[in-house]
Design a protein around this motif. Structure first.
Motif, mmCIF file in Angstrom:
data_model
loop_
_atom_site.group_PDB
_atom_site.id
_atom_site.type_symbol
_atom_site.label_atom_id
_atom_site.label_comp_id
_atom_site.label_asym_id
_atom_site.label_seq_id
_atom_site.Cartn_x
_atom_site.Cartn_y
_atom_site.Cartn_z
ATOM 1 N N SER A 64 -14.153 -3.915 9.369
ATOM 2 C CA SER A 64 -14.533 -4.569 8.254
ATOM 3 C C SER A 64 -13.850 -4.068 7.134
ATOM 4 O O SER A 64 -13.657 -2.974 6.713
ATOM 5 N N VAL A 65 -13.071 -5.442 6.488
ATOM 6 C CA VAL A 65 -12.233 -4.901 5.237
ATOM 7 C C VAL A 65 -13.091 -5.533 4.213
ATOM 8 O O VAL A 65 -13.311 -6.739 3.885
ATOM 9 N N ALA B 295 -0.754 -16.036 5.528
ATOM 10 C CA ALA B 295 0.214 -16.472 6.848
ATOM 11 C C ALA B 295 0.568 -15.205 7.647
ATOM 12 O O ALA B 295 0.570 -15.325 8.644
ATOM 13 N N GLU B 296 0.872 -14.220 6.821
ATOM 14 C CA GLU B 296 1.406 -13.286 7.720
ATOM 15 C C GLU B 296 0.019 -12.409 8.622
ATOM 16 O O GLU B 296 0.419 -12.006 9.565
ATOM 17 N N ALA C 229 -6.736 -12.934 1.165
ATOM 18 C CA ALA C 229 -5.702 -12.325 0.544
ATOM 19 C C ALA C 229 -5.436 -12.660 -0.933
ATOM 20 O O ALA C 229 -6.369 -13.276 -1.767
ATOM 21 N N MET C 230 -4.164 -12.252 -1.508
ATOM 22 C CA MET C 230 -3.953 -12.744 -2.974
ATOM 23 C C MET C 230 -3.145 -14.044 -2.914
ATOM 24 O O MET C 230 -3.011 -14.445 -3.956
ATOM 25 N N THR C 231 -2.215 -14.085 -1.831
ATOM 26 C CA THR C 231 -1.178 -15.257 -1.654
ATOM 27 C C THR C 231 -1.408 -16.027 -0.374
ATOM 28 O O THR C 231 -1.781 -15.350 0.633
ATOM 29 N N GLN D 215 -3.220 -5.235 3.119
ATOM 30 C CA GLN D 215 -2.738 -4.126 3.709
ATOM 31 C C GLN D 215 -3.830 -3.617 4.838
ATOM 32 O O GLN D 215 -3.323 -3.012 6.003
ATOM 33 N N HIS D 216 -4.879 -3.763 4.341
ATOM 34 C CA HIS D 216 -6.097 -3.280 5.415
ATOM 35 C C HIS D 216 -6.145 -3.897 6.424
ATOM 36 O O HIS D 216 -6.355 -3.625 7.625
#
Ligand SMILES: NC(=O)c1ccc[n+]([C@@H]2O[C@H](COP(=O)([O-])OP(=O)(O)OC[C@H]3O[C@@H](n4cnc5c(N)ncnc54)[C@H](O)[C@@H]3O)[C@@H](O)[C@H]2O)c1
Length: 346
Positions: free
Chosen positions: A72-73, A108-109, A101-103, A82-83
């Motif tokens: 769990s993040v 997508a990544e 995420a932030m973007t 990153q996590h």
């Protein structure tokens, strides 16, 4: 019975304790083995309170020692990417807090990495798991509302800047009420509508009260370090001709202390999400077609349950990595429209 799946939580704060850990502890198929927090005292204190065997300040060490199956993040938004990537690299299924995420590029990544690893990546958009939302989605699919051409989503607080965490820090969170609470109603609205394709967005954002006031419904904050918007208003145009209007605020001089709701206006009927209510006009009178008595408050655990059941192979749907990407893309477009003063085409 096969061995228990080993779970670790990264970011041992408020949501980790009240939602993620609390839920995992109810599942006999799981073993909550570790908590990681860059503040080791926080990690240790959560581990002690809940009887979790291991506490770490460093995620690498946790992966080496604990070999978890599920992560769990629950860290601030900036660290989700990153996590999640690290969890997938370590062969884990992941439940990540919202926003993804932030973007959109990061989201997508993360989606692509989950696909490549063959692991589940879910986001905690829990409002879509409320019985109200599920019911309205079914009714929309059944055609009860007819063509929906105007949707209004509101995530408004009169004075509810979070007094804990880093919610007023743009560097760490990516924004204010839009990325924190507006995103919940955006997801619920998009889910009920079936994720229609977006054509363009317009938006206006304001930073008027967060830098002026310092206390409210959720405690105190420092107006000198307040760097996020405190109110934002957007219009999303869909390719099907309909529009979605979003209003969201941490602080705004409105009458109610808070509003978290979505209203759908269709050709045949209208609906309010919380609690789910479908209605029609008959010669100037409001006629109820169906109504739930009260809004479902069990949605946090329902979201966690969907994730765990999905990991265990049950055919239940989750807020998945592709939908997380689409919501992140919409949030980014809304921020860009607000900053540039121009409409943004998608
Ligand atoms: N789904 C929801 O309704 C909901 C509700 C609350 C919070 N959230 C989300 O959960 C996340 C955390 O929110 P919170 O309210 O629990 O905040 P919090 O501040 O209570 O907890 C965050 C924890 O992460 C730790 N941390 C910070 N950077 C770290 C790093 N690099 N590595 C490891 N640990 C780190 C902090 O020390 C803190 O203990 C945010 O992304 C927020 O948007 C979602």
């Amino acid at each position: 019975m096969s061995r228990k799946l080993r779970v670790a939580i990264i970011g041992g704060g408020q949501v980790a304790e009240t939602v993620h850990a609390s839920y995992y502890l109810t599942r006999s198929e799981l073993e909550l083995v570790a908590v990681v927090d860059s503040n080791i005292e926080r990690a240790q204190s959560l581990a002690n309170r809940l009887g979790i065997a291991h506490a770490f300040a460093d995620a690498d060490e946790m992966y080496r020692q604990c070999q978890p199956d599920i992560i769990s993040v629950c860290t601030p938004n900036r660290f989700h990417h990153q996590h999640v990537m690290q969890a997938l690299e370590n062969g884990c299924h992941v439940m990540c807090e919202k926003p993804p995420a932030m973007t959109p590029e990061e989201a997508a990544e993360m989606r692509d990495a989950a696909r490549k690893a063959g692991k589940v990546l879910a986001y905690d958009f829990h409002h879509r798991f409320a019985s109200d939302t599920q019911f309205l989605r079914e009714q929309v699919v059944a055609g009860t509302l007819g063509e929906i051409y105007v949707t209004t989503a509101k995530a408004l607080r009169r004075c509810g800047v979070p007094g804990w965490g880093v919610f007023t820090n743009k560097e760490l969170q990516g924004g204010g009420p839009l990325i924190d609470i507006g995103i919940h109603m955006l997801d619920a609205a998009m889910y009920v509508l079936g994720f229609p394709a977006v054509k363009r967005v317009y938006a206006h954002s304001f930073q008027k009260l967060g830098t002026l006031k310092h206390s409210g419904q959720f405690g105190e904050w420092d107006p000198k370090t307040y760097t996020v918007e405190d109110a934002l208003f957007a219009t999303v145009e869909f390719r099907n001709g309909g529009i979605l209007r979003l209003e969201t605020s941490f602080a705004l001089n409105i009458e109610p202390v808070s509003v978290m709701n979505v209203e759908f206006c269709g050709v045949n009927a209208g609906a309010t999400l919380f609690p789910a209510h479908i209605y029609q006009d008959e010669a100037g009178k409001l006629v109820t077609l169906s109504q739930r008595e009260s809004a479902d408050t069990e949605r946090h655990f329902k979201s966690m349950r969907a994730f765990v059941d999905h990991v265990l192979g049950a055919p239940v749907s989750i807020a998945d990595a592709e939908q997380g990407y689409l919501i992140q893309q919409l949030v980014a477009a809304i921020y860009r429209a607000a900053e540039s003063g121009e409409s943004i085409e998608l």
